[in-house]
Design a protein around this motif. Structure first.
Motif, short mmCIF file in Angstrom:
data_model
loop_
_atom_site.label_atom_id
_atom_site.label_comp_id
_atom_site.label_asym_id
_atom_site.label_seq_id
_atom_site.Cartn_x
_atom_site.Cartn_y
_atom_site.Cartn_z
N ASN A 1 1.02 8.31 8.08
CA ASN A 1 0.43 7.91 6.75
C ASN A 1 -1.00 7.96 6.47
OD1 ASN A 1 3.10 7.21 5.80
ND2 ASN A 1 3.00 5.31 6.51
N VAL A 2 -1.91 7.48 7.64
CA VAL A 2 -3.17 7.46 7.40
C VAL A 2 -3.77 9.10 7.39
CG1 VAL A 2 -5.40 7.24 8.64
CG2 VAL A 2 -3.80 5.56 8.66
N PHE B 1 0.83 -1.18 -0.09
CA PHE B 1 0.05 0.15 0.02
C PHE B 1 0.91 1.39 0.05
CE2 PHE B 1 -2.48 3.32 1.97
CZ PHE B 1 -3.71 3.39 1.46
N MET B 2 1.57 1.56 0.85
CA MET B 2 2.42 2.70 0.92
C MET B 2 3.47 2.90 0.02
SD MET B 2 1.11 4.81 2.97
CE MET B 2 1.80 6.33 2.57
N PRO B 3 4.19 1.75 -0.49
CA PRO B 3 5.41 2.08 -1.67
C PRO B 3 4.37 2.58 -2.70
CG PRO B 3 5.65 -0.03 -0.47
CD PRO B 3 4.43 0.49 0.32
N VAL C 1 -6.36 -2.20 6.11
CA VAL C 1 -5.25 -2.04 5.46
C VAL C 1 -4.73 -0.61 5.60
CG1 VAL C 1 -4.16 -1.89 3.14
CG2 VAL C 1 -5.51 -3.95 3.61
N LEU C 2 -5.84 0.35 5.49
CA LEU C 2 -5.20 1.49 5.55
C LEU C 2 -5.27 2.11 7.18
CD1 LEU C 2 -5.32 4.44 4.13
CD2 LEU C 2 -7.92 4.66 4.17
N ALA C 3 -5.97 1.40 7.96
CA ALA C 3 -5.72 1.84 9.13
C ALA C 3 -4.14 1.37 9.93
CB ALA C 3 -7.04 1.10 10.08
N ASN C 4 -3.82 0.42 9.35
CA ASN C 4 -2.48 -0.24 9.73
C ASN C 4 -1.33 0.50 9.15
OD1 ASN C 4 -4.17 -1.86 11.40
ND2 ASN C 4 -3.79 -3.85 10.08
N GLN C 5 -1.48 1.48 8.49
CA GLN C 5 -0.14 2.13 7.88
C GLN C 5 0.39 3.37 9.04
OE1 GLN C 5 0.83 1.19 4.81
NE2 GLN C 5 -0.96 -0.23 4.73
#
Length: 974
Positions: free
Chosen positions: A816-817, A760-762, A808-812
């Motif tokens: 980052n969120v 996700f973040m990359p 997936v979003l919450a765990n960034q």
């Protein structure tokens, strides 16, 4: 030099007073050089066009005098000026007229006519000027500003009142005076009459005196084409239906008695093309008159129009069946409209039904000269003409289907019985007619062989004759193509009579089809064969392995160094691979056999791929690199195409083919990190991955992280834009279905979530990096690519939030969120792209639903009040928020749903916040605050949508509303 002269004249145009030098030169005829005279007129034109308003009355007077003196000079000259100078002069006259007729020069035409009299040089300029005025004032193809449209209307009104009768009189005199001595001037005059007739009083032209003059010119060889065009314009002029019928009938009477209806005695095809167009205009006018009269209930007059129509049919048929296609094409419109009348009056005794049918059949036939190997403009025109004839055939089918079926049956059977001795044109058109019946006689879902027995048995008989006659061996490309097109058009025939399948299969596979001498036939047959097999694979079980062995050589990957042209192009081979896949997958063999067949189909591709990829890595020459990459892409494409035979993962597993495709994936993925020819290879492998997500489901997931890593290296906007749909597809495919969540611990949840968290973040950072790159101001392509990437990014986030993957979003990580959330707020408000805005509000609404409640994500309610609420109020009040645009209306709808969702999750606390903090902070009056809060609490979301729409429109209309102040204040906050 020419270039120095050009510079000099450009300076003259821009100079304040140098134009007066040019005016004097024209008035006194100082220069004899044509180009100098032309430039003088150009300088004058520039003044009138761009500086007329700034000229003094004396200067405007000077222009008028200059033009008249120049014209006077023309009357004295023994030789006229060159046409290009006369045209430019006419343009300048017309421009001056447009600028001055309503104000300074109301006697423009009077002055012109009294000067030129009947002097041929003068009349020539006068007529050219009239055509130039038509271009400036009337021509509907030229875009005019509202101001120009108003001006042009006033000019036409003024001309109708003051000068049109004297202009018409001048035309009559010119047409009479120059008929013998100056045919070119007479033709010019006829063109002027044709141009002006559309907007002047028709009675001035459509009277005995004028029409008889025009008709007399129809008998003069040099004039008759222009006279025809002129009469055509008169006939097409809008008028009352009974008057139109009378006008057409009187014209026809004279034309008929003068012998014009004897088309077969006329040898001049150019004239006949014009005459055909005139008859078409007359016929369509009568149809229009009949339609209006019949609708208006004028029974007697409608009957007269119908009789008039019927008497034109013999002439229509002569022109329709004429050897020259242009003459025939010009009458198709009338023919089509006439058939429409037949359809409406519902009796088939009207003249010509069968005759039109036979004429259409005759005209569908190719000429001997048609060049099938190198089709040029003539061939393209014939193809277009054939399309028009097809429309007639379809219309005939609506009027009398039984008659059409019978007529085609007769022609077809006659020709096919003697196909060995018949010309290719006859054979082709016979099959073509059978093919066309499929479109003309509608059948739901191509079921031509069930239902009405008369129709089905006739079609069945013809198909049986076609496939059993041996005609597939006819040696002409047009016949070969038509045979295969028709066999596939009626592939359902073989479900009724499957005994014919083997014989047709052989024709597909041998020198008549896939191995035909013509590449055009081979190419088309490759596609048609795949369609044939898709429909009939259930009836081919006993031939599968025989077919596969016969097409073996067509499934070979042509190596780049092979100098021999392959039988099929790589695009054609795609269809052959798909066909092979369908035969294997839908056959009745056991799974082990299917797996073996699929492996023998795909292994040559993977073996070749490994060898070629190794070659590409060491190849230095660019052209060879491109050829190798091309070949590698084809290998991947072919493998991908075989998978089209599977409808879902079940059949892949049932056929035991999972392992075969996994091996392909393993072979193809290394190409993603190949440093050369990256674009085409990535694209091919990515497409294969898309297919495998559908076919292999979770079996594909172990391959995706590595693939993603390769694809996110050194990527451009386009790479990302193409990669995001892949990730979105995976996310959507393996989403957690809430109903099943409690019962089935879905493997996909375990598998895909960690992968997405990892990638996700990359991915997001790669997107941010590309979006932040500076771009050239006017590089629209780059701007569009960024816009598309931004949209893809928002769609990706939407897919994650709506697929139950919000963890997936919450765990960034908090930082980052926040970054991601701020980009969504920005997308909802700042970019004037309603498609992206709509997606952003869908995301915000979903996040409020997921995280906005009492047990939601820590700190998120604070984010709702600080950022999401202002976004909902601010976005609709942006100047770029255009409520006349459908996408923007959808955005407003999502914006309203987001506010409803906030109310649903936060309840009275949200209303209290609006009443006591947010709206008062924007100086919104208590009345409007109350109004907003009441509407928000209505159970029906539509109430809020409509309220927001009306409020937004009000703000646009009244820039004083409190909501407008709200807009301005809030924009400063954000």
């Amino acid at each position: 030099s020419d270039s120095e002269a050009m510079v000099y004249f450009e300076q003259l145009k821009e100079s304040q007073d140098a134009w007066e030098v040019c005016a004097e030169a024209l008035a006194k005829g100082i220069y004899s050089d044509d180009h100098v005279k032309f430039f003088c007129f150009q300088v004058l034109e520039h003044q009138i066009k761009y500086r007329h308003g700034g000229l003094s009355p004396a200067q405007q007077q000077l222009i008028r005098e200059t033009l008249m003196k120049w014209l006077q000079g023309q009357l004295m000259n023994s030789q006229p000026e060159k046409p290009f100078i006369r045209n430019k002069a006419a343009q300048v006259f017309a421009l001056t007229f447009v600028m001055e007729y309503l104000t300074h020069w109301p006697k423009f035409f009077h002055d012109l006519l009294s000067l030129v009299g009947l002097n041929p040089h003068g009349v020539d300029v006068y007529l050219r000027t009239l055509m130039a005025i038509d271009a400036e004032v009337v021509d509907r193809d030229i875009l005019h500003s509202p101001e120009e449209v108003r001006r042009n209307t006033l000019i036409k009104d003024g001309m109708r009142e003051q000068v049109i009768p004297s202009l018409v009189e001048s035309w009559y005199q010119i047409l009479g005076a120059y008929q013998q001595s100056h045919p070119e001037i007479t033709c010019q005059c006829l063109e002027v009459v044709g141009a002006y007739v559309s907007w002047i009083d028709l009675n001035l032209i459509a009277n005995d005196r004028f029409v008889n003059l025009l008709l007399s010119q129809m008998s003069v060889e040099d004039l008759r084409e222009e006279a025809c065009d002129c009469l055509f314009e008169i006939v097409c002029k809008g008028m009352a239906p009974t008057d139109k019928t009378k006008l057409v009938e009187s014209l026809c009477q004279v034309l008929q008695s003068a012998g014009f209806f004897n088309v077969d005695q006329e040898e001049d095809v150019d004239f006949l093309a014009k005459f055909s167009r005139l008859v078409n205009g007359m016929g369509q006018s009568l149809v229009l008159s009949w339609t209006k009269l019949a609708k208006g209930g004028a029974v007697k007059e409608a009957a007269e129009a119908l009789r008039a129509l019927e008497t034109k049919v013999p002439l229509l048929l002569q022109l329709l069946v004429h050897d020259d296609d242009d003459i025939s094409a010009n009458i198709v419109g009338f023919c089509y409209d006439y058939l429409n009348v037949l359809k409406q009056v519902r009796y088939t005794l009207l003249v010509g039904n069968m005759d039109i049918m036979l004429a259409v059949m005759k005209k569908l036939t190719y000429d001997e000269e048609y060049n099938f190997d190198n089709e040029g403009e003539d061939e393209a025109m014939f193809v277009e003409y054939r399309k028009q004839l097809k429309m007639l055939l379809d219309r005939l089918a609506q009027v009398s289907p039984d008659l059409l079926l019978e007529a085609v049956g007769r022609v077809f059977n006659n020709t096919i019985q003697r196909w060995q001795t018949a010309s290719f044109m006859e054979v082709e058109v016979a099959i073509r007619l059978l093919y066309m019946l499929g479109e003309a006689l509608p059948a739901s879902h191509g079921a031509h062989f069930s239902g009405d027995t008369a129709k089905t048995s006739a079609l069945q008989d013809m198909m049986r004759t076609l496939v059993s006659s041996g005609l597939s061996g006819y040696q002409h490309t047009s016949v070969s193509l038509e045979f295969f097109e028709t066999v596939v058009r009626y592939d359902k025939f073989f479900l009724v009579e499957p005994q014919h399948i083997p014989i047709v299969l052989m024709s597909f596979l041998d020198h008549r089809g896939l191995r035909h001498s013509s590449p055009k036939v081979r190419s088309r047959v490759a596609y048609l064969f795949s369609r044939f097999v898709k429909t009939l694979h259930k009836h081919m079980n006993s031939f599968i392995e025989d077919i596969l062995s016969r097409i073996q050589d067509l499934l070979e990957l042509a190596p780049p160094e092979n100098g021999f042209p392959a039988l099929l192009t790589s695009d054609d081979q795609l269809f052959i691979f798909e066909t092979a896949g369908v035969l294997i997958v839908h056959g009745e063999s056991p799974a082990e056999r299917k797996q073996a067949l699929m492996r023998s189909l795909l292994t040559p591709l993977t073996d070749a791929f490994r060898l070629l990829l190794a070659k590409l890595a060491s190849e230095r020459e660019e052209e060879r690199q491109a050829a190798l990459a091309d070949c590698l892409s084809h290998a991947v494409g072919f493998a991908s195409r075989t998978s089209k035979a599977f409808s879902n993962k079940q059949t892949v597993k049932q056929c035991g083919c999972t392992e075969v495709y996994r091996d392909c994936l393993q072979t193809f993925l290394p190409a993603l990190s190949c440093p050369v020819q990256r674009g085409s290879l990535r694209s091919a492998v990515r497409s294969f991955l898309h297919r495998m997500i559908i076919c292999l489901e979770e079996e594909v997931l172990p391959f995706v992280p590595a693939a993603s890593e390769h694809m996110l290296k050194d990527c451009e906007a386009r790479d990302l834009q193409e990669f995001i749909p892949l990730i979105s597809q995976i996310t959507a495919k393996f989403k957690v279905t809430r109903d099943l969540q409690e019962f089935i611990p879905l493997i996909s949840q375990i598998t895909v979530s960690p992968f997405l968290q990892q990638v996700f973040m990359p991915l997001v950072l790669a997107i941010f990096e590309v979006l932040c790159r500076p771009a050239e101001d006017n590089d629209q392509a780059a701007a569009l690519e960024k816009q598309m990437l931004r949209r893809s990014y928002f769609t990706f986030i939407q897919t994650i939030t709506s697929s139950g993957m919000n963890e997936v979003l919450a765990n960034q990580g908090v930082e980052n969120v926040e970054r991601v959330l701020f980009t969504i707020i920005q997308g909802a408000v700042d970019f004037p792209d309603p498609i992206a805005q709509k997606t952003c509000f869908i995301i915000l609404s979903k996040l409020v639903e997921l995280w906005g409640g009492k047990d939601g994500m820590a700190g998120f309610p604070d984010f709702i009040y600080k950022h999401i609420v202002p976004a909902c109020f601010l976005a609709p009040l942006k100047p770029s928020f255009d409520l006349t645009d459908a996408q923007t209306v959808l955005t407003l709808s999502e914006c309203a749903l987001t506010l409803k969702m906030i109310h649903l999750r936060r309840g009275p606390e949200f209303i209290q916040y609006l009443q006591q903090e947010y709206l008062p902070s924007l100086q919104v009056s208590p009345e409007i605050t109350q109004e907003v809060c009441q509407v928000l609490q209505q159970p029906d979301a539509k109430v809020l949508k409509n309220y927001m729409k009306v409020r937004s429109q009000l703000v646009v209309a009244l820039e004083t509303s409190p909501l407008c102040r709200l807009c301005l204040e809030t924009s400063n906050d954000i």
